[in-house]
Write an enzyme that holds these catalytic residues in place. Sequence first.
Site, PDB file in Angstrom:
ATOM      1  N   CYS A  39       0.694  -1.293  -0.067  1.00  0.00           N
ATOM      2  CA  CYS A  39       0.040  -0.012  -0.102  1.00  0.00           C
ATOM      3  C   CYS A  39       0.791   1.297   0.069  1.00  0.00           C
ATOM      4  O   CYS A  39       0.388   2.466  -0.603  1.00  0.00           O
ATOM      5  CB  CYS A  39      -1.067  -0.069   1.271  1.00  0.00           C
ATOM      6  SG  CYS A  39      -0.508  -0.741   2.694  1.00  0.00           S
ATOM      7  N   HIS A  50      -0.383   7.098   3.902  1.00  0.00           N
ATOM      8  CA  HIS A  50       0.715   6.342   4.042  1.00  0.00           C
ATOM      9  C   HIS A  50       1.872   6.653   3.215  1.00  0.00           C
ATOM     10  O   HIS A  50       2.570   5.727   2.532  1.00  0.00           O
ATOM     11  CB  HIS A  50       0.292   4.830   3.350  1.00  0.00           C
ATOM     12  CG  HIS A  50       0.672   3.806   4.228  1.00  0.00           C
ATOM     13  ND1 HIS A  50       0.120   2.912   4.154  1.00  0.00           N
ATOM     14  CD2 HIS A  50       1.719   3.702   4.921  1.00  0.00           C
ATOM     15  CE1 HIS A  50       0.636   1.651   5.149  1.00  0.00           C
ATOM     16  NE2 HIS A  50       1.804   2.480   5.488  1.00  0.00           N
ATOM     17  N   LYS A  98      -1.424  -9.992  -3.079  1.00  0.00           N
ATOM     18  CA  LYS A  98      -0.889  -8.878  -2.425  1.00  0.00           C
ATOM     19  C   LYS A  98       0.694  -9.376  -1.876  1.00  0.00           C
ATOM     20  O   LYS A  98       0.822 -10.494  -1.611  1.00  0.00           O
ATOM     21  CB  LYS A  98      -1.462  -8.280  -1.386  1.00  0.00           C
ATOM     22  CG  LYS A  98      -0.579  -7.321  -0.648  1.00  0.00           C
ATOM     23  CD  LYS A  98      -1.618  -6.586   0.591  1.00  0.00           C
ATOM     24  CE  LYS A  98      -0.953  -5.670   1.214  1.00  0.00           C
ATOM     25  NZ  LYS A  98      -1.651  -4.941   2.324  1.00  0.00           N
ATOM     26  N   SER A 155      -1.982   2.310   7.409  1.00  0.00           N
ATOM     27  CA  SER A 155      -2.898   1.372   7.060  1.00  0.00           C
ATOM     28  C   SER A 155      -3.722   1.117   8.447  1.00  0.00           C
ATOM     29  O   SER A 155      -3.431   1.314   9.686  1.00  0.00           O
ATOM     30  CB  SER A 155      -2.356   0.016   6.961  1.00  0.00           C
ATOM     31  OG  SER A 155      -1.658   0.138   5.643  1.00  0.00           O
ATOM     32  N   LYS A 188      -6.793   7.108   3.557  1.00  0.00           N
ATOM     33  CA  LYS A 188      -5.521   6.776   4.037  1.00  0.00           C
ATOM     34  C   LYS A 188      -4.470   7.262   3.396  1.00  0.00           C
ATOM     35  O   LYS A 188      -4.464   7.154   2.135  1.00  0.00           O
ATOM     36  CB  LYS A 188      -5.668   5.154   3.653  1.00  0.00           C
ATOM     37  CG  LYS A 188      -3.986   4.750   4.023  1.00  0.00           C
ATOM     38  CD  LYS A 188      -4.362   2.925   3.878  1.00  0.00           C
ATOM     39  CE  LYS A 188      -3.047   2.350   3.478  1.00  0.00           C
ATOM     40  NZ  LYS A 188      -3.159   0.909   3.305  1.00  0.00           N
ATOM     41  N   HIS A 203      -8.806  -3.177   3.301  1.00  0.00           N
ATOM     42  CA  HIS A 203      -7.891  -3.503   4.195  1.00  0.00           C
ATOM     43  C   HIS A 203      -8.129  -4.157   5.386  1.00  0.00           C
ATOM     44  O   HIS A 203      -9.191  -3.643   5.929  1.00  0.00           O
ATOM     45  CB  HIS A 203      -6.890  -2.349   4.297  1.00  0.00           C
ATOM     46  CG  HIS A 203      -5.220  -2.569   4.734  1.00  0.00           C
ATOM     47  ND1 HIS A 203      -5.184  -3.257   5.987  1.00  0.00           N
ATOM     48  CD2 HIS A 203      -4.182  -2.673   4.193  1.00  0.00           C
ATOM     49  CE1 HIS A 203      -3.766  -3.558   6.234  1.00  0.00           C
ATOM     50  NE2 HIS A 203      -3.258  -2.994   4.923  1.00  0.00           N
ATOM     51  N   ASP A 255      -4.938  -0.153  -4.478  1.00  0.00           N
ATOM     52  CA  ASP A 255      -3.477  -0.232  -4.446  1.00  0.00           C
ATOM     53  C   ASP A 255      -2.645  -1.508  -4.688  1.00  0.00           C
ATOM     54  O   ASP A 255      -1.681  -1.325  -4.688  1.00  0.00           O
ATOM     55  CB  ASP A 255      -3.063   0.736  -3.002  1.00  0.00           C
ATOM     56  CG  ASP A 255      -3.708  -0.188  -1.784  1.00  0.00           C
ATOM     57  OD1 ASP A 255      -4.753  -1.147  -2.068  1.00  0.00           O
ATOM     58  OD2 ASP A 255      -3.532  -0.054  -0.537  1.00  0.00           O
ATOM     59  N   ASN A 256      -3.441  -2.409  -4.522  1.00  0.00           N
ATOM     60  CA  ASN A 256      -2.735  -3.745  -4.833  1.00  0.00           C
ATOM     61  C   ASN A 256      -3.576  -4.935  -4.696  1.00  0.00           C
ATOM     62  O   ASN A 256      -4.831  -4.608  -4.654  1.00  0.00           O
ATOM     63  CB  ASN A 256      -1.704  -4.239  -3.784  1.00  0.00           C
ATOM     64  CG  ASN A 256      -2.091  -3.996  -2.379  1.00  0.00           C
ATOM     65  OD1 ASN A 256      -1.439  -3.267  -1.407  1.00  0.00           O
ATOM     66  ND2 ASN A 256      -3.406  -4.780  -1.697  1.00  0.00           N
TER      67      ASN A 256
END
Length: 417
Positions: free
Chosen positions: A22, A77, A249, A100, A75, A176, A228-229
């Site tokens: 992320c 990060h 991921k 996260s 979020k 997440h 994001d993944n």
Amino acid sequence: NLDRMAAEGRKFTDFYVAQAVCGASRVALLTGCYPNRLGMLGAPGPKARHGIHPDEVLIPELLKQKGYATGMFGKWHLGHRKMALPVHHGFDVYYGLPYSNDMWPHHPGVRHLPMEERLKRWPNLPMVEGDQVIDTEVTPEEQTRLTTDYTERAVRFIAEHKDEPFFLYLAHSMPHVPLFVSKKFKDQSGAGLYGDVIQEIDWSVGQILGALDKHGIGENTLVIFTTDNGPWLSYGDHGGSAGPLREGKGTAWEGGVRVPCIMRWPAKIPAGTTCSEPAMTIDVLPTLAKITGAELPDHAIDGKNILPLIAGEAGAKGPQEAYYFYWGNKLHAVRKDKWSLHLPHSYRSLKGEPGRGGIPGPYVQKTTALALFDLHADIGQTKDVSADHPEVVKELQALADAHVRYLSANSRKPAQH
């Protein structure tokens, strides 16, 4: 709402993130650079001292040249220390979690410990507004309101800036783990807690599209939906699915780096269409520069303008020679046209059954030798065809070697706080 967005816009079937984790993934989206160029890898936690460097130019800073109002909810990060926060990197307003939502004392890895011991590993999770912590201890109950809170603030931002150009970055904390959903969607999907969470995100998309249409600005607003993944497979029923794609991921296999992407812009994008040309989040910044007439940064970036792909121009091809997928500091894979070359590397894979109920199952390290895959014929990367196409292997290996040399010679450093 996502189906509606696809029907009114364009699906990108071969859309990628630069790294399947992320923090690094978000760095790439916002700067147009591979995270390895910037030394921003992994997922920096509450003890990290580094953050995005002030000399880097992020999308909101780029668009400020053209008078855009900029807002972010969700979020971040890219560093949680004060000067790394969004309002010091081009955003006028920010509300959300600095990293996260599992980086807290309820993390499954420490839940068996007394709270005093947990807090030594993971401090309480803070909520930030602007560059100030407004809540020092986000609770599980508060996490159930995150998706709705972010959405309502985003809708308010649209209403406040409907008469001027704006850039809104809505970065949901969900799905997440740990998963939380509001009362209005709890047990509503028929697909478990993960399904409830996705249903609330779909509702959020509808709120955004509805706000744009309500204010008469939907026609000429570009909306991008992506993630994001790939899924965190060890969490099983809380982790989602990569469908036919290999792994998830934390790997450079397709299940880790190929992600959903839908774009809607009725004035420009042909409705109900699909793009199967490869594209990546690093291409968003230069594309927005092209659309708005903003000047690109003085320093080197890695993304390129993909507006012809977005607009569905006849015969449009992706502008990148290839895309490169690192894990940490090591290049694991290269994608060019239909070909995916995996260099020899180790990667994590499920040891057995995935976890359930928010507790992850164990991983085991596996290795791959040099392997070539034809993604058009074999989306699951099950058959190594390197022996049949030595010339393709040679070409992609040369590109990989050159890219590693180039990035290492042209890298920049994050800021230390």
